[in-house]
Design an enzyme around this catalytic site. Structure first.
Site, PDB file in Angstrom:
ATOM      1  N   ASP A  64      52.290  35.754  52.659  1.00  0.00           N
ATOM      2  CA  ASP A  64      51.584  36.732  51.834  1.00  0.00           C
ATOM      3  C   ASP A  64      50.732  35.939  50.838  1.00  0.00           C
ATOM      4  O   ASP A  64      51.282  35.243  49.966  1.00  0.00           O
ATOM      5  CB  ASP A  64      52.624  37.599  51.106  1.00  0.00           C
ATOM      6  N   SER A 142      31.973  41.046  49.946  1.00  0.00           N
ATOM      7  CA  SER A 142      31.540  42.400  50.299  1.00  0.00           C
ATOM      8  C   SER A 142      30.292  42.765  49.502  1.00  0.00           C
ATOM      9  O   SER A 142      30.015  42.166  48.449  1.00  0.00           O
ATOM     10  CB  SER A 142      32.685  43.337  49.921  1.00  0.00           C
ATOM     11  N   TYR A 155      38.351  46.970  43.604  1.00  0.00           N
ATOM     12  CA  TYR A 155      37.862  46.187  44.746  1.00  0.00           C
ATOM     13  C   TYR A 155      36.644  45.355  44.336  1.00  0.00           C
ATOM     14  O   TYR A 155      36.562  44.156  44.624  1.00  0.00           O
ATOM     15  CB  TYR A 155      37.525  47.129  45.902  1.00  0.00           C
ATOM     16  N   SER A 158      37.633  42.462  42.180  1.00  0.00           N
ATOM     17  CA  SER A 158      38.339  41.410  42.937  1.00  0.00           C
ATOM     18  C   SER A 158      37.379  40.561  43.753  1.00  0.00           C
ATOM     19  O   SER A 158      37.603  39.380  43.950  1.00  0.00           O
ATOM     20  CB  SER A 158      39.406  42.030  43.842  1.00  0.00           C
ATOM     21  N   LYS A 159      36.297  41.160  44.245  1.00  0.00           N
ATOM     22  CA  LYS A 159      35.343  40.407  45.068  1.00  0.00           C
ATOM     23  C   LYS A 159      34.265  39.735  44.215  1.00  0.00           C
ATOM     24  O   LYS A 159      33.814  38.646  44.524  1.00  0.00           O
ATOM     25  CB  LYS A 159      34.688  41.345  46.101  1.00  0.00           C
TER      26      LYS A 159
END
Ligand SMILES: NC(=O)c1ccc[n+]([C@@H]2O[C@H](COP(=O)([O-])OP(=O)(O)OC[C@H]3O[C@@H](n4cnc5c(N)ncnc54)[C@H](OP(=O)(O)O)[C@@H]3O)[C@@H](O)[C@H]2O)c1
Length: 270
Positions: A64, A142, A155, A158-159
Site C-alpha cells: 500500500d 491529471s 483530488y 493531491s495531484k
C-alpha cells in the site's frame, strides 16, 4: 521502442487494473521486466497470472503506497527480484469527490497519503537505484492538477502538489535521473474503478457521458514515449491540450466552464 525497453526493469505502482495494468502489458510487450503492485492480493494475483501468460517477465508485490514502510518494501523486494531498477511509474491513485465544507479531515488525509505521499515516498526509496541506471521517475497526474476542480478539491490538491514535486526533482537531479510528468485526460475506466466519497466510503464511479475518452492503450503508449524521449511533461487528450492553452490565453473561459460543471455537482453525486 522495442529495442529501448528490452531488458529494462520497470516498477509500476497500482498495476493490478486500469492504466497501470495496461501500461504493464504495453511496456512488457516491448521487452521490459515489470514489477506489478497493488493493495488487493487477489486482484494483483489475477493481473500477474494474465500478464505472465502473455509471456511477459514480471513479478508481483503487494504494498500500500500510502504506508511509507510498504513503499520501501516494494522497492527492496523489486530489487531482490531483478537486481536493478530503470523506471518507476508512480501510477497508484484514487479518485475522490466531495465539497470542501463536507469533506472530513480524515478524507483529505486518505487521498493525499495515497496520491501525493505514495508517489513521494516510493520515489524516495527508488532514487538510489535509479541514479545507478540514469533511470526515470514517471508521475501520473491529471488535468485536475492544473486547476482547482470544484467538488474534487481533494483530488486536485493531491495531484497539483505533485507538479511542484516533479519540477523540483527535475532540477535537483538534472542529468542524473529523468523525471516525466504525465497529465492524463479523461480515460476509459475499468468497471471496478471506485471513487472516494466525502463520508470516507468508496462508491461506484458513474459513467462519464458525452465525453471523448482516451483508451488506456493510448495513455500507455504516451507514457512509453515520455520514458524513451525523456520528456519533462506531456498533456494528453484534445480536451487536456485545449485546457492547457486556454489557461494561458483565456483563463476566464476555463473558470466559467468549471462554474457550470459545479452547478451539476449534486446531480452527478446524488
Ligand atoms: N482514469 C482516468 O480518467 C484518469 C484521468 C486522469 C488521471 N488518472 C490517474 O491515473 C492513475 C490510474 O488511474 P486508473 O483510472 O487506472 O485507476 P484504477 O482503475 O482505480 O486503478 C488504480 C490502481 O491503483 C491501485 N491502488 C490504489 N490505491 C493504492 C495504494 N494505496 N497502494 C497501491 N496501489 C493502489 C489499485 O489496486 P488496489 O485497489 O488493489 O490497491 C489499482 O491497481 C491514477 O493516478 C489516476 O489519478 C486517471
Amino acid at each position: 521502442m522495442k529495442q529501448f525497453f528490452q531488458g529494462k526493469v520497470i516498477c509500476i505502482t497500482g498495476s493490478s487494473q486500469g492504466i497501470g495494468k495496461t501500461t504493464a502489458i504495453t511496456l512488457g510487450g516491448f521487452g521490459a521486466k515489470i514489477i506489478l503492485n497493488g493493495r488487493n492480493a487477489e486482484k494483483l494475483q489475477s493481473a500477474y497470472a494474465e500478464i505472465k501468460e502473455m509471456g511477459i517477465d514480471c513479478c508481483q508485490i503487494v504494498a500500500d503506497v500510502s504506508i511509507p514502510e510498504q513503499c520501501k518494501l516494494l522497492i527492496e523486494e523489486g530489487i531482490k527480484h531483478y537486481s536493478r531498477l530503470d523506471v518507476l511509474i508512480n501510477n497508484a491513485g484514487i479518485a475522490s469527490h466531495g465539497l470542501i465544507e463536507e469533506s472530513d479531515p480524515s478524507n483529505w488525509e486518505k487521498i493525499v497519503n495515497i496520491n501525493t505521499m505514495g508517489t513521494i515516498n516510493t520515489t524516495f526509496y527508488a532514487l538510489p537505484y535509479l541514479k545507478k541506471t540514469n533511470g526515470s521517475v514517471i508521475i501520473i497526474s491529471s488535468m485536475a492538477a492544473k486547476v482547482g476542480v470544484p467538488g474534487h478539491a481533494g483530488y486536485s490538491v493531491s495531484k497539483m502538489a505533485l507538479t511542484a514535486y516533479a519540477k523540483s526533482l527535475q532540477i535537483e537531479l538534472e542529468n542524473v535521473i529523468h523525471c516525466g510528468l504525465v497529465y492524463v485526460g479523461f480515460t476509459a475506466n475499468e468497471n471496478q474503478k471506485r471513487i472516494l466519497k466525502p463520508d470516507g466510503t468508496y462508491g461506484e464511479l458513474k459513467e462519464r457521458k458525452g465525453l471523448k475518452l482516451s483508451s488506456r492503450e493510448d495513455v500507455a503508449n504516451q507514457i512509453a514515449k515520455v520514458i524513451e524521449k525523456r520528456k519533462k511533461e506531456i498533456t494528453l487528450t484534445t480536451l487536456g491540450k485545449l485546457q492547457h492553452i486556454m489557461l494561458k490565453l483565456a483563463p476566464g473561459i476555463v473558470y466559467a466552464m468549471l462554474r457550470k460543471s459545479h452547478k451539476d455537482y449534486d446531480k452527478m453525486y446524488e
